[in-house]
Design an enzyme around this catalytic site. Structure first.
Site, PDB file in Angstrom:
ATOM      1  N   TYR A   1      13.966  27.400   7.028  1.00 23.85           N
ATOM      2  CA  TYR A   1      15.309  27.764   6.562  1.00 23.85           C
ATOM      3  C   TYR A   1      16.037  26.507   6.089  1.00 23.85           C
ATOM      4  O   TYR A   1      16.628  26.480   5.013  1.00 23.85           O
ATOM      5  CB  TYR A   1      16.086  28.464   7.683  1.00 23.85           C
ATOM      6  CG  TYR A   1      17.434  28.992   7.232  1.00 23.85           C
ATOM      7  CD1 TYR A   1      17.518  30.130   6.426  1.00 23.85           C
ATOM      8  CD2 TYR A   1      18.617  28.354   7.595  1.00 23.85           C
ATOM      9  CE1 TYR A   1      18.751  30.618   5.993  1.00 23.85           C
ATOM     10  CE2 TYR A   1      19.857  28.830   7.168  1.00 23.85           C
ATOM     11  CZ  TYR A   1      19.917  29.962   6.373  1.00 23.85           C
ATOM     12  OH  TYR A   1      21.123  30.441   5.944  1.00 23.85           O
TER      13      TYR A   1
ATOM     14  N   SER B   1      23.682  26.463   2.448  1.00 24.81           N
ATOM     15  CA  SER B   1      24.130  26.498   3.846  1.00 24.81           C
ATOM     16  C   SER B   1      24.305  25.076   4.354  1.00 24.81           C
ATOM     17  O   SER B   1      23.665  24.129   3.857  1.00 24.81           O
ATOM     18  CB  SER B   1      23.085  27.215   4.705  1.00 24.81           C
ATOM     19  OG  SER B   1      23.370  27.034   6.072  1.00 24.81           O
TER      20      SER B   1
END
Lengths: 262, 470
Positions: free
Chosen positions: A168, A155
């Site tokens: 995350y 990501s």
């Protein structure tokens, strides 16, 4: 584990079939990838926890092509020990493996003033340790075969540590770094490793996230990834403009970055 | 709980035509005793096992994607050789090269050989190979006196035409799906020279081609035809026939020397200069429609009636004459489509097939004809008629059209009572297999399979494709 009868047809010289595993295939980008790869002629092993949705997706694909083109395997990526045997079984069910996609990922944001080890632990387990549990045997397999392609869904969030979602960010940063190392190890064996860095994609993961922008449909991301797979690219930002945005973000001095609240 | 197999055993295996690849855990047992352990190991891991010899099948016969492949080449001892009777007992990994090199100096020759000497006896019998003398000597299986077989259950059996006859007839030509040959006893053919008397001549069309194959069968020991599949119109099916005969006793004054292994060795250089190992690179630029048309036309036009003596190896092992010839077909490799058609209808059927391939712009680059006779093996491919083997170059752009054309070929051949060979055709469907073998034969094979291999441990990609899940 799902039943696998009837098994997909094997390749012949005049009907070659590429074979792919998608881990995290029941919804979102994974499901969109499955539909697109099936259309490209791939035979698929689709893995996710949500068995019912997975079976529905397989049924949809198999009905569309009037043959077994996708098989469902219920699997929790944190069940690390089960991975080698499951991989062996999938290889035998599909008759080979050309492409491996790790798409399983969760995002469990904590409040700006909160800290939560339990959530962080779960995030790291799914996004990173689950990936390592799969990537190790898959890399060993492709290295022996001297062919294959690995795709990891990382990501843009892995490029900086931000205030909103530290675990995350950390999980995706570690995954990107691991994938780069794998690429450096495996390219000499003819194996390509593609790191995908999506921006905001319209999936369940961002439905409660505020301040999203440039949101693209999951199928748009899947389309970009499939093109990058065909071209055997090493890194993909989807949509492409994130490459330049992240170039800037990566270079924002800490003195400014630590005062930001995104 | 399964234990994962070692990844370093994973190998990307290919078929002979380089047109299909499949990864498998490759095991190479050094002796027969180790095979039983591998079956037990496969069963524990829920995997299937495919037997592989030299990997000279053009299709998926020796491939097992994601499973275990048992490469039996290291199990290659010649167990006994009796020059007085011509009986040879050997392990399955023994190649035809080992066999002829053992028996020829004593005045014997394998009764049936393939177009390459690198095939193994296990592979040859698993497919029940035929040679250029099928009309006279039948298949290799007809010269097997006895074999021992290890079943996946761990049991061992001895089979001969009289003992366990049903298994004898099913395991020869059984694609290695019933058990593993552990010892094979073969009767060799007596020869009186290391040379063959060869005659070569042109045939102007398909009618003459087949007529000559028919007319010469009473006098020839070997007969084979090359067909120019690019020629059309009046020249459709034109080509060149080769007949070979053994020399009678005393006809070769130098027999002792010509039967020596050194005399039979194929030359390593072309015209004494060019290393043969680079020849396939020289062929590659011609492996296209125009190049093959020109090469074939020149080959046909310069073909003259010739009669000469030639060593056995030079006549039989044409595929070994140019090392790695199959690489000349490029990245997509090649496939071979062979149909066996009864003699009454062959002319009509192949006229239709050749015409179809030319109309569709998919000419075969090499056609080979042979004369055959029926045999009584369960999964037999032979007919009282002829076979035509067609090589096709595989390219990404041609795959779908080729597949559609071969389906048409299957339909045309089946209507004429044609049969197919499991070591060659790569696209045969279960429906086609049942049509030419008959439901009763397929049921019988399945029942023997159940008896010998109740857990379906032996499976190849070929078996799954043709016999499916049942």
């Amino acid at each position: 584990m799902s039943d696998t009868k009837p098994l997909p047809p094997r390749a012949t010289p005049l009907q070659p079939r590429r074979r792919a595993i998608i881990v995290g295939a029941s919804i979102g980008i994974g499901a969109a990838m499955a539909r697109r790869l099936a259309l490209e002629g791939y035979t698929l092993a689709l893995l996710a926890r949500q068995e019912e949705m997975l079976r529905g997706l397989c049924a949809e694909i198999n009905t569309q092509f009037n043959e077994t083109r996708a098989i469902a395997y219920a699997h929790d990526v944190t069940d690390y020990d089960s991975v080698p045997a499951l991989l062996q079984r999938i290889l035998s069910d599909l008759g080979g493996l050309d492409l491996f996609i790790y798409n399983a990922g969760i995002s469990l944001p904590v409040g700006l003033k909160k800290f939560d080890f339990e959530k962080d632990h779960r995030t790291i387990e799914t996004n990173l340790l689950g990936a390592l549990a799969w990537l190790n045997p898959v890399a060993a397999m492709f290295q022996s075969l001297r062919s294959g392609q690995i795709v990891g869904l990382s990501s843009v969030a892995g490029e900086r540590g931000r205030v909103g979602n530290p675990a995350y960010n950390a999980s995706k940063a570690a995954l990107s770094c691991y994938l780069e190392a794998l690429r450096n190890r495996l390219s000499r064996y003819g194996v390509n490793v593609l790191t995908v860095k999506p921006g905001f994609v319209d999936t369940a993961m961002i439905k409660d996230t505020k301040g999203t922008f440039w949101v693209i449909p999951a199928d748009q991301a899947a389309k970009d990834i499939c093109r990058a797979i065909r071209k055997r690219r090493q890194e993909l930002y989807t949509p492409a403009r994130w490459r330049w945005v992240m170039f800037i973000v990566r270079n924002i001095p800490s003195v400014i970055f630590r005062r930001l609240i995104f | 709980m399964n234990t994962a197999l070692p990844y370093e055993k994973l190998t990307l295996l290919e078929n002979y035509g380089h047109s299909l690849r499949a990864p498998a855990y490759l095991y190479q047992p050094a002796q027969v005793d180790e095979i039983g352990d591998i079956f037990r190991f496969a069963k524990q891991n829920g995997l299937t096992v495919t037997l592989r010899g030299a990997g000279r099948s053009y299709n998926d016969a020796a491939l097992n994607g994601g499973g275990i492949v048992l490469d039996l080449r290291p199990v290659n001892r010649i167990l006994a050789w009796d020059p007085a009777t011509g009986l040879l007992q050997a392990e399955p990994g023994v190649t035809l090269q080992q066999v002829w090199q053992t028996v020829l100096p004593d005045g014997w020759w394998p009764p049936v050989v393939s177009g390459t000497m690198f095939t193994t006896l296990g592979g040859c019998l698993g497919m029940n190979i035929h040679g250029k003398n099928n009309f006279r000597m039948g298949t290799l299986g007809e010269h097997v006196m006895e074999f021992a077989i290890l079943l996946p259950t761990g049991a061992t059996l001895t089979c001969s035409p009289k003992k366990n006859g049903d298994l004898f007839r099913a395991n020869i030509g059984g694609m290695g799906m019933l058990g593993v040959f552990t010892s094979i006893t073969l009767q060799m053919k007596r020869v009186h020279s290391g040379l063959l008397q060869v005659e070569a001549w042109n045939v102007p069309d398909i009618k003459t081609h087949l007529h000559e194959l028919e007319a010469r069968q009473d006098e020839a020991d070997y007969l084979v035809g090359w067909m120019d599949c690019t020629a059309s119109g009046q020249g459709l099916g034109r080509g060149q026939l080769h007949q070979a005969n053994y020399l009678s006793e005393g006809a070769d004054p130098d027999a002792r020397r010509t039967m020596q292994v050194g005399y039979q060795t194929l030359p390593a250089r072309f015209f004494g200069l060019l290393p043969k190992s680079i020849l396939h690179h020289c062929m590659a630029p011609f492996m296209n429609d125009l190049g093959v048309r020109i090469t074939n036309t020149v080959k046909y036009l310069i073909g003259r009636h010739k009669s000469y003596r030639q060593p056995h190896t030079a006549f039989h092992f044409l595929l070994d004459y140019i090392p790695d010839w199959e690489l000349a077909y490029g990245r997509g490799g090649l496939i071979q489509y062979q149909s066996f058609i009864p003699k009454e209808t062959a002319l009509e059927i192949w006229t239709e097939m050749l015409g179809l391939s030319q109309r569709r712009g998919l000419p075969s680059y090499l056609g080979v004809t042979k004369r055959h006779r029926p045999d009584n093996f369960l999964l037999t491919h032979a007919v009282d008629g002829y076979s035509l083997a067609l090589d096709f170059k595989v390219t990404a752009g041609k795959r779908a059209r080729l597949a559609a054309m071969l389906q048409e070929f299957d339909r045309i051949a089946l209507e004429a009572g044609g049969r197919f060979y499991f070591a060659k055709n790569s696209e045969t469907t279960p429906e086609t297999a049942v049509r030419f073998l008959g439901e009763e034969t397929v049921a019988k094979f399945r029942s023997l399979k159940k008896r010998c291999d109740p857990h379906n441990l032996l499976e190849s990609d070929l078996y799954r494709r043709v016999f499916g899940d049942a």
